[in-house]
Design a protein around this motif. Structure first.
Motif, mmCIF file in Angstrom:
data_model
loop_
_atom_site.group_PDB
_atom_site.id
_atom_site.type_symbol
_atom_site.label_atom_id
_atom_site.label_comp_id
_atom_site.label_asym_id
_atom_site.label_seq_id
_atom_site.Cartn_x
_atom_site.Cartn_y
_atom_site.Cartn_z
ATOM 1 N N PHE A 469 0.847 -1.198 0.000
ATOM 2 C CA PHE A 469 0.000 0.000 0.000
ATOM 3 C C PHE A 469 0.883 1.250 0.000
ATOM 4 C CE2 PHE A 469 -2.570 3.362 1.838
ATOM 5 C CZ PHE A 469 -3.755 3.223 1.126
ATOM 6 N N PRO A 470 0.541 2.242 -0.833
ATOM 7 C CA PRO A 470 1.360 3.462 -0.911
ATOM 8 C C PRO A 470 1.065 4.445 0.220
ATOM 9 C CG PRO A 470 -0.464 3.587 -2.460
ATOM 10 C CD PRO A 470 -0.545 2.226 -1.834
ATOM 11 N N PHE A 471 1.636 4.180 1.369
ATOM 12 C CA PHE A 471 1.477 5.109 2.492
ATOM 13 C C PHE A 471 2.148 6.434 2.145
ATOM 14 C CE2 PHE A 471 0.991 0.984 4.497
ATOM 15 C CZ PHE A 471 -0.079 1.196 5.354
ATOM 16 N N SER A 472 1.559 7.513 2.618
ATOM 17 C CA SER A 472 2.126 8.825 2.335
ATOM 18 C C SER A 472 3.200 9.210 3.344
ATOM 19 C CB SER A 472 1.018 9.886 2.343
ATOM 20 O OG SER A 472 0.357 9.899 3.598
ATOM 21 N N LYS A 473 3.094 8.662 4.558
ATOM 22 C CA LYS A 473 4.050 9.012 5.606
ATOM 23 C C LYS A 473 4.367 7.808 6.472
ATOM 24 C CE LYS A 473 2.972 13.933 6.393
ATOM 25 N NZ LYS A 473 2.474 14.917 7.391
ATOM 26 N N LEU A 474 5.557 7.836 7.057
ATOM 27 C CA LEU A 474 5.945 6.889 8.090
ATOM 28 C C LEU A 474 6.141 7.684 9.379
ATOM 29 C CD1 LEU A 474 8.659 4.711 6.284
ATOM 30 C CD2 LEU A 474 6.210 4.251 6.517
#
Length: 560
Positions: A469-474
């Protein structure tokens, strides 16, 4: 014309059979091809406490027969009726009353049901009325348990110490949800078989409900006997079960209550064993716990907290604070994280640590989470359009599709631009039905909302989720930052996470930044955003305007 003698004989036999059924003590009912009652004799209607037989014709068993049954019995009857196989079912039909149904094998499209007359609930437990038996496992049922406890209550004396050993399978619901109820039923049968191997001849083994079993020890040296059996049960249930090619790695939690060991009355044994069982689950499951009077006072306190929590939203006791998030490269405030607070009139400010898990357990997290999301979106619309708002979403909220609608509605009613909203989820959100969760995440992302992985690095499968999944932030857990100051290894891990985030095109947010040294180290490592007391403590929404005005350098202002 000469009458057909064979037809006359058959008619007479049919009339005689009907008359016999009308006078019989055994209940008989016939279901038609639509699984509705086509015939029922008076004994059947009486034994199931259903009024006149004629009133049953055309009704569904699931609508009328289960009016006094437990939910588990109603579900079991539904499954039995959906199959043409012969089976039995003990059905509660009133207070201290039960009857046993024999579901004969299907004959064409029809089904014959026979009910036995009620057995009297005598105190002689050497007799085992069929209505006291669980048809699935062939163990005793709740009626047998209640009867034994009444016997114990009359035998109470200082030297008599009966015990209840309560066992509950850990995560049994996942077996039913993933492998189906048929596999779940087979698992319960095997659990019953293993439990039989642990008891003595004088002990009684019953299935109370669902995946909950109890062993009743009549005469034993306590607490040694209960401890030995309880520990054995925990060990046995950790061994894998093999069912129809499926290896099921299960476990069980066990709670024990003994009269004379914190429990005065026999009627309290099950309640106290249940409290001990809850403690075993709270401590991590797959373990044995004994009842302690402190558990009862703790349970009362928890119950009171639960009641207060259920009322808190309606009484408007919740509020949101906002902690700034600072862009390190831009040297400006880029957004705020919404943090819920509960201000109780007598408890004072209750920490989320003390009520969020309870809210998840009792289902209150859904209305509370919806309120947080709507409130955060509405309040964020008063900020500069460059500022984002981050909202934590519980894994429980992702258990159904409603979360997608909740997000959409919050954006619609507030008018907040989707790109200004960021949802923070933890890795545990993805540990259940990951396909369904992923579908919901994609549905939210399609709106333009950002998704951040919170507490990154604390789980065991974070990297695999980053690939799916392309998470925008960690959001890097604060423990990494704290340990990096004292451990070269932790410092290297921190640098690796920051480098990975940059390579994947994901922003990185470091939580728990408390000192200038930490901030500068993050800046040198390429971290994009910092959050913590060094930047600012969480603040009320009305304090944000003044905070932004006093922050330097910044050109951000609030929308008037």
């Amino acid at each position: 014309m000469i009458p057909d003698r064979g037809a006359r004989v058959n008619t007479e036999k049919g009339t005689l059979l009907v008359k016999s059924l009308e006078r019989a003590n055994v209940g008989v009912a016939v279901l038609d091809e639509w699984r509705r009652v086509a015939y029922a004799n008076p004994a059947f209607a009486k034994q199931l406490n259903l009024g006149e037989p004629v009133q049953l014709v055309g009704t569904s068993p699931l609508d009328s027969w289960t009016h006094s049954a437990a939910e588990g019995q109603a579900s079991l009857l539904k499954r039995r009726l959906s199959s043409d196989a012969a089976s039995t079912l003990a059905l509660r039909v009133g207070p201290q009353r039960a009857t046993t149904l024999y579901l004969c094998a299907g004959i064409g499209a029809r089904r014959l049901i026979i009910s036995l007359p009620d057995w009297p609930l005598t105190e002689d437990v050497s007799r085992t009325p069929i209505s006291w038996l669980d048809p699935l496992t062939e163990l005793g049922n709740r009626l047998m348990y209640d009867n034994q406890v009444r016997r114990w209550a009359r035998l109470e004396r200082d030297t008599y110490f009966p015990a209840v050993i309560l066992l509950d399978l850990d995560r049994f619901k996942q077996v039913n949800d993933t492998l189906g109820h048929a596999i779940g039923d087979e698992l319960l049968k095997l659990v019953a078989k293993r439990m039989r191997s642990t008891i003595r001849e004088s002990d009684m083994l019953v299935r109370l409900d669902g995946d909950e079993f109890a062993i009743l020890q009549n005469e034993s040296v306590q607490p040694d006997s209960a401890e030995a059996v309880g520990a054995r049960l925990v060990e046995l249930m950790q061994r894998p079960f093999l069912i129809e090619g499926h290896q099921i790695n299960s476990s069980a939690s066990v709670g024990v209550a003994i009269r004379g060991h914190g429990t005065r009355k026999a009627e309290e044994l099950l309640k106290h064993a249940d409290l001990a069982l809850y403690e075993a689950k709270r401590l991590g499951r797959s373990r044995l716990c004994f009842f302690d009077p402190q558990l009862e006072s703790r349970a009362l306190a928890r119950r009171n907290l639960e009641l207060d929590l259920r009322r808190a939203l309606g009484l408007r006791q919740f509020s949101l604070l906002y902690q700034p998030q600072k862009s390190i490269s831009g040297n400006r405030i880029s957004g705020f994280e919404a943090l819920i607070r509960w201000d109780h009139p007598s408890r004072g400010r209750v920490s989320p640590v003390d009520f969020i898990s309870l809210a998840e357990e009792i289902g209150e997290i859904h209305p509370i989470g919806e309120w947080v999301l709507k409130t955060a979106c509405r309040q964020a619309t008063t900020w500069d359009s460059q500022l984002s708002v981050a909202v934590n979403i519980s894994p429980v909220q992702f258990e159904n599709d409603d979360i997608v609608n909740v997000v959409a509605k919050a954006l619609e009613t507030s008018g907040l631009a989707p790109e200004r909203l960021e949802l923070e989820i933890t890795e545990s959100t993805l540990l259940g039905d990951s396909d369904e969760v992923m579908r919901r995440l994609w549905g939210i992302k399609a709106m333009g909302v950002s998704i951040a992985m919170d507490d990154f690095g604390t789980g065991y499968a974070s990297l695999s989720y980053l690939n799916s999944f392309p998470f925008s932030k960690l959001k890097i857990d604060r423990t990494f930052l704290q340990q990096a100051e004292h451990s070269p290894r932790s410092k290297a891990l921190m640098k690796a996470i920051l480098s990975m985030g940059e390579s994947l095109g994901m922003a990185t947010v470091a939580e728990g930044v408390e000192t200038l040294d930490q901030y500068e180290e993050l800046s040198r490592g390429g971290c994009t955003t910092a959050q913590g007391y060094y930047i600012a403590r969480p603040m009320a929404p009305e304090a944000i305007e003044e905070y932004l005005r006093s922050s330097r350098p910044t050109s951000l202002t609030l929308v008037k």
